[in-house]
Design a protein around this motif. Structure first.
Motif, PDB file in Angstrom:
ATOM      1  N   GLY A 203       0.824  -1.207   0.000  1.00 22.81           N
ATOM      2  CA  GLY A 203       0.000   0.000   0.000  1.00 22.81           C
ATOM      3  C   GLY A 203       0.853   1.250   0.000  1.00 22.81           C
ATOM      4  O   GLY A 203       0.545   2.232  -0.697  1.00 22.81           O
ATOM      5  N   VAL A 204       1.958   1.216   0.797  1.00 19.57           N
ATOM      6  CA  VAL A 204       2.871   2.374   0.831  1.00 19.57           C
ATOM      7  C   VAL A 204       3.555   2.544  -0.529  1.00 19.57           C
ATOM      8  O   VAL A 204       3.692   3.677  -1.027  1.00 19.57           O
ATOM      9  CB  VAL A 204       3.912   2.181   1.952  1.00 19.57           C
ATOM     10  CG1 VAL A 204       4.985   3.265   1.869  1.00 19.57           C
ATOM     11  CG2 VAL A 204       3.237   2.208   3.318  1.00 19.57           C
ATOM     12  N   ILE A 205       4.031   1.455  -1.119  1.00 17.72           N
ATOM     13  CA  ILE A 205       4.661   1.530  -2.449  1.00 17.72           C
ATOM     14  C   ILE A 205       3.695   2.137  -3.458  1.00 17.72           C
ATOM     15  O   ILE A 205       4.065   3.007  -4.264  1.00 17.72           O
ATOM     16  CB  ILE A 205       5.123   0.131  -2.907  1.00 17.72           C
ATOM     17  CG1 ILE A 205       6.193  -0.427  -1.955  1.00 17.72           C
ATOM     18  CG2 ILE A 205       5.634   0.182  -4.338  1.00 17.72           C
ATOM     19  CD1 ILE A 205       7.451   0.403  -1.898  1.00 17.72           C
ATOM     20  N   ASP A 206       2.461   1.674  -3.399  1.00 24.29           N
ATOM     21  CA  ASP A 206       1.451   2.219  -4.321  1.00 24.29           C
ATOM     22  C   ASP A 206       1.261   3.715  -4.095  1.00 24.29           C
ATOM     23  O   ASP A 206       1.148   4.496  -5.054  1.00 24.29           O
ATOM     24  CB  ASP A 206       0.128   1.478  -4.126  1.00 24.29           C
ATOM     25  CG  ASP A 206       0.206   0.022  -4.573  1.00 24.29           C
ATOM     26  OD1 ASP A 206       1.121  -0.293  -5.356  1.00 24.29           O
ATOM     27  OD2 ASP A 206      -0.654  -0.785  -4.136  1.00 24.29           O
ATOM     28  N   ALA A 207       1.283   4.127  -2.832  1.00 26.90           N
ATOM     29  CA  ALA A 207       1.092   5.546  -2.526  1.00 26.90           C
ATOM     30  C   ALA A 207       2.273   6.374  -3.046  1.00 26.90           C
ATOM     31  O   ALA A 207       2.088   7.488  -3.566  1.00 26.90           O
ATOM     32  CB  ALA A 207       0.918   5.735  -1.024  1.00 26.90           C
ATOM     33  N   ILE A 208       3.507   5.831  -2.895  1.00 22.23           N
ATOM     34  CA  ILE A 208       4.688   6.553  -3.391  1.00 22.23           C
ATOM     35  C   ILE A 208       4.620   6.706  -4.909  1.00 22.23           C
ATOM     36  O   ILE A 208       4.914   7.774  -5.465  1.00 22.23           O
ATOM     37  CB  ILE A 208       5.982   5.831  -2.959  1.00 22.23           C
ATOM     38  CG1 ILE A 208       6.142   5.910  -1.433  1.00 22.23           C
ATOM     39  CG2 ILE A 208       7.195   6.414  -3.657  1.00 22.23           C
ATOM     40  CD1 ILE A 208       7.301   5.088  -0.897  1.00 22.23           C
ATOM     41  N   ILE A 209       4.257   5.641  -5.585  1.00 18.03           N
ATOM     42  CA  ILE A 209       4.166   5.707  -7.051  1.00 18.03           C
ATOM     43  C   ILE A 209       3.146   6.751  -7.472  1.00 18.03           C
ATOM     44  O   ILE A 209       3.387   7.564  -8.379  1.00 18.03           O
ATOM     45  CB  ILE A 209       3.806   4.322  -7.611  1.00 18.03           C
ATOM     46  CG1 ILE A 209       4.954   3.333  -7.381  1.00 18.03           C
ATOM     47  CG2 ILE A 209       3.473   4.405  -9.098  1.00 18.03           C
ATOM     48  CD1 ILE A 209       4.615   1.900  -7.749  1.00 18.03           C
ATOM     49  N   VAL A 210       2.021   6.731  -6.812  1.00 15.72           N
ATOM     50  CA  VAL A 210       0.980   7.720  -7.147  1.00 15.72           C
ATOM     51  C   VAL A 210       1.478   9.138  -6.883  1.00 15.72           C
ATOM     52  O   VAL A 210       1.258  10.052  -7.685  1.00 15.72           O
ATOM     53  CB  VAL A 210      -0.300   7.431  -6.334  1.00 15.72           C
ATOM     54  CG1 VAL A 210      -1.311   8.558  -6.507  1.00 15.72           C
ATOM     55  CG2 VAL A 210      -0.915   6.102  -6.760  1.00 15.72           C
ATOM     56  N   PHE A 211       2.210   9.316  -5.759  1.00 16.97           N
ATOM     57  CA  PHE A 211       2.707  10.650  -5.410  1.00 16.97           C
ATOM     58  C   PHE A 211       3.739  11.133  -6.433  1.00 16.97           C
ATOM     59  O   PHE A 211       3.700  12.280  -6.895  1.00 16.97           O
ATOM     60  CB  PHE A 211       3.325  10.612  -4.007  1.00 16.97           C
ATOM     61  CG  PHE A 211       3.964  11.902  -3.596  1.00 16.97           C
ATOM     62  CD1 PHE A 211       3.203  12.999  -3.221  1.00 16.97           C
ATOM     63  CD2 PHE A 211       5.356  12.042  -3.606  1.00 16.97           C
ATOM     64  CE1 PHE A 211       3.791  14.191  -2.848  1.00 16.97           C
ATOM     65  CE2 PHE A 211       5.962  13.235  -3.243  1.00 16.97           C
ATOM     66  CZ  PHE A 211       5.170  14.321  -2.857  1.00 16.97           C
TER      67      PHE A 211
ATOM     68  N   SER B 167       2.217  12.035  -9.651  1.00 12.68           N
ATOM     69  CA  SER B 167       1.419  13.254  -9.519  1.00 12.68           C
ATOM     70  C   SER B 167       2.284  14.511  -9.576  1.00 12.68           C
ATOM     71  O   SER B 167       1.888  15.529 -10.159  1.00 12.68           O
ATOM     72  CB  SER B 167       0.623  13.212  -8.208  1.00 12.68           C
ATOM     73  OG  SER B 167      -0.270  12.116  -8.187  1.00 12.68           O
ATOM     74  N   ILE B 168       3.508  14.465  -8.943  1.00 12.70           N
ATOM     75  CA  ILE B 168       4.346  15.678  -8.902  1.00 12.70           C
ATOM     76  C   ILE B 168       5.386  15.691 -10.020  1.00 12.70           C
ATOM     77  O   ILE B 168       6.220  16.604 -10.079  1.00 12.70           O
ATOM     78  CB  ILE B 168       5.060  15.805  -7.542  1.00 12.70           C
ATOM     79  CG1 ILE B 168       6.066  14.655  -7.350  1.00 12.70           C
ATOM     80  CG2 ILE B 168       4.044  15.843  -6.410  1.00 12.70           C
ATOM     81  CD1 ILE B 168       6.951  14.833  -6.135  1.00 12.70           C
ATOM     82  N   LEU B 169       5.364  14.675 -10.893  1.00 10.53           N
ATOM     83  CA  LEU B 169       6.360  14.608 -11.966  1.00 10.53           C
ATOM     84  C   LEU B 169       6.362  15.857 -12.843  1.00 10.53           C
ATOM     85  O   LEU B 169       7.446  16.372 -13.187  1.00 10.53           O
ATOM     86  CB  LEU B 169       6.123  13.346 -12.815  1.00 10.53           C
ATOM     87  CG  LEU B 169       7.153  13.081 -13.925  1.00 10.53           C
ATOM     88  CD1 LEU B 169       8.550  12.932 -13.317  1.00 10.53           C
ATOM     89  CD2 LEU B 169       6.766  11.836 -14.714  1.00 10.53           C
ATOM     90  N   PRO B 170       5.221  16.416 -13.211  1.00  6.69           N
ATOM     91  CA  PRO B 170       5.266  17.659 -13.999  1.00  6.69           C
ATOM     92  C   PRO B 170       5.984  18.783 -13.269  1.00  6.69           C
ATOM     93  O   PRO B 170       6.743  19.567 -13.869  1.00  6.69           O
ATOM     94  CB  PRO B 170       3.793  17.990 -14.235  1.00  6.69           C
ATOM     95  CG  PRO B 170       3.103  16.681 -14.134  1.00  6.69           C
ATOM     96  CD  PRO B 170       3.843  15.921 -13.081  1.00  6.69           C
TER      97      PRO B 170
END
Length: 305
Positions: free
Chosen positions: A260-268, A271-274
């Motif tokens: 769940g934490v890994i998934d959250a990091i990937i999503v984060f 999200s901030i990649l731009p």
């Protein structure tokens, strides 16, 4: 007045009297045999019949049985008809074992198990429902036996009096049977095809109504003769909560949390990649501008030099 005149006068009076009596008797006879027209639905629930004259499609007169309202009060000569049911909720130590005991109670009482279901509730506690049919005479003893299986949490009993409906259905069956018998007698005397078809159509209609009320009577007899007891079963909540400690479950929860934490990091990150790209471009531009800017001359005192 001579003797001959007297005899003629007496004969005239006698002839007039005989003619009057004959006319009166004929009128009474016609009134007795002519049925009074009765307006009634052939599908009604009656038990007494008269006859009414109808005309078939061929123009031939046909005597058609017409139901008339029968006398008597509903329920006379009929025992009270009661449909008895009960709903019981029990707390038991073992649902599966309790179901087996209830099945035994039904068999001992001469009844049978109608439905059985076993499952779990939202807390994963075993639950079950058993519906048994018991002969009406053994209803009370079977209900008492069910209550001894566990702790009664709720109970309700109902008794529905269906005597009036039972008598009404009974009268309908008798009425339709009499109608069919009358039509069959008429059918034997019918000689034309049109008359036979018209009578057969009436017989089919009455037979359909008879089948309907006969089915209703069978249902009422089933409910009256066999009472219904519905038992809901559930086990008590265990001490310390609904579940004990489960080491394997804890490991599974930890693994699930890690992913769940890994998934959250990937999503984060996505999200901030731009913002990262824009920031990197801005920083690169700044560094480039700084390198291209001419160097400023150094100033200071001779001592500093």
């Amino acid at each position: 007045m001579n003797y001959r005149t007297l005899i003629i006068l007496i004969m005239c009076i006698a002839a007039v009297a005989i003619a009057g009596c004959t006319s009166t008797q004929t009128g009474v006879t016609k009134s007795a045999v002519s049925p009074a027209p009765v307006s009634a639905d052939l599908g009604g629930a009656q038990s007494v019949y008269s006859t009414n004259e109808g005309v078939s499609s061929s123009g031939r007169s046909v005597m058609i049985p017409v139901p008339t309202t029968g006398g008597g009060l509903p329920g006379q000569g009929t025992d009270t008809k009661i449909i008895r049911t009960a709903d019981v909720s029990l707390e038991v130590s073992n649902v599966t074992g309790a179901v087996a005991v209830i099945q035994g109670i039904a068999t001992t009482a001469g009844g049978y198990v109608s439905t059985t279901s076993i499952g779990t509730d939202y807390n994963n506690r075993p639950t079950g429902t058993v519906m048994i049919r018991i002969p009406a005479a053994g209803f009370d003893s079977a209900l008492s036996g069910v209550q001894t299986i566990g702790k009664v949490t709720s109970i309700s009993t109902q008794g529905q009096d269906v005597t009036a409906e039972y008598v009404d259905v009974q009268a309908q069956i008798t009425a339709y049977q009499n109608q069919i018998a009358q039509y069959n007698l008429i059918m034997k005397n019918a000689t034309k095809i049109d008359d036979v078809l018209a009578i057969q159509q009436q017989i089919d209609t009455v037979q359909t109504n008879l089948d309907r009320v006969t089915g209703r009577m069978k249902y009422l007899n089933s409910q009256i003769d066999y009472s219904t007891i519905t038992v809901s079963l559930h086990e008590p909540e265990p001490v310390g909560g609904t579940q004990g400690h489960d080491f394997v479950a804890a490991i599974n929860d930890g693994i699930a949390g890690f992913f769940g934490v890994i998934d959250a990091i990937i999503v984060f990150v996505i999200s901030i990649l731009p913002l990262i790209i824009i920031g990197g471009i801005a920083y690169g531009g700044y560094r480039y501008w700084k390198r291209k800017r001419p160097a400023e001359p150094k100033t200071g005192t001779p001592e500093q030099k």
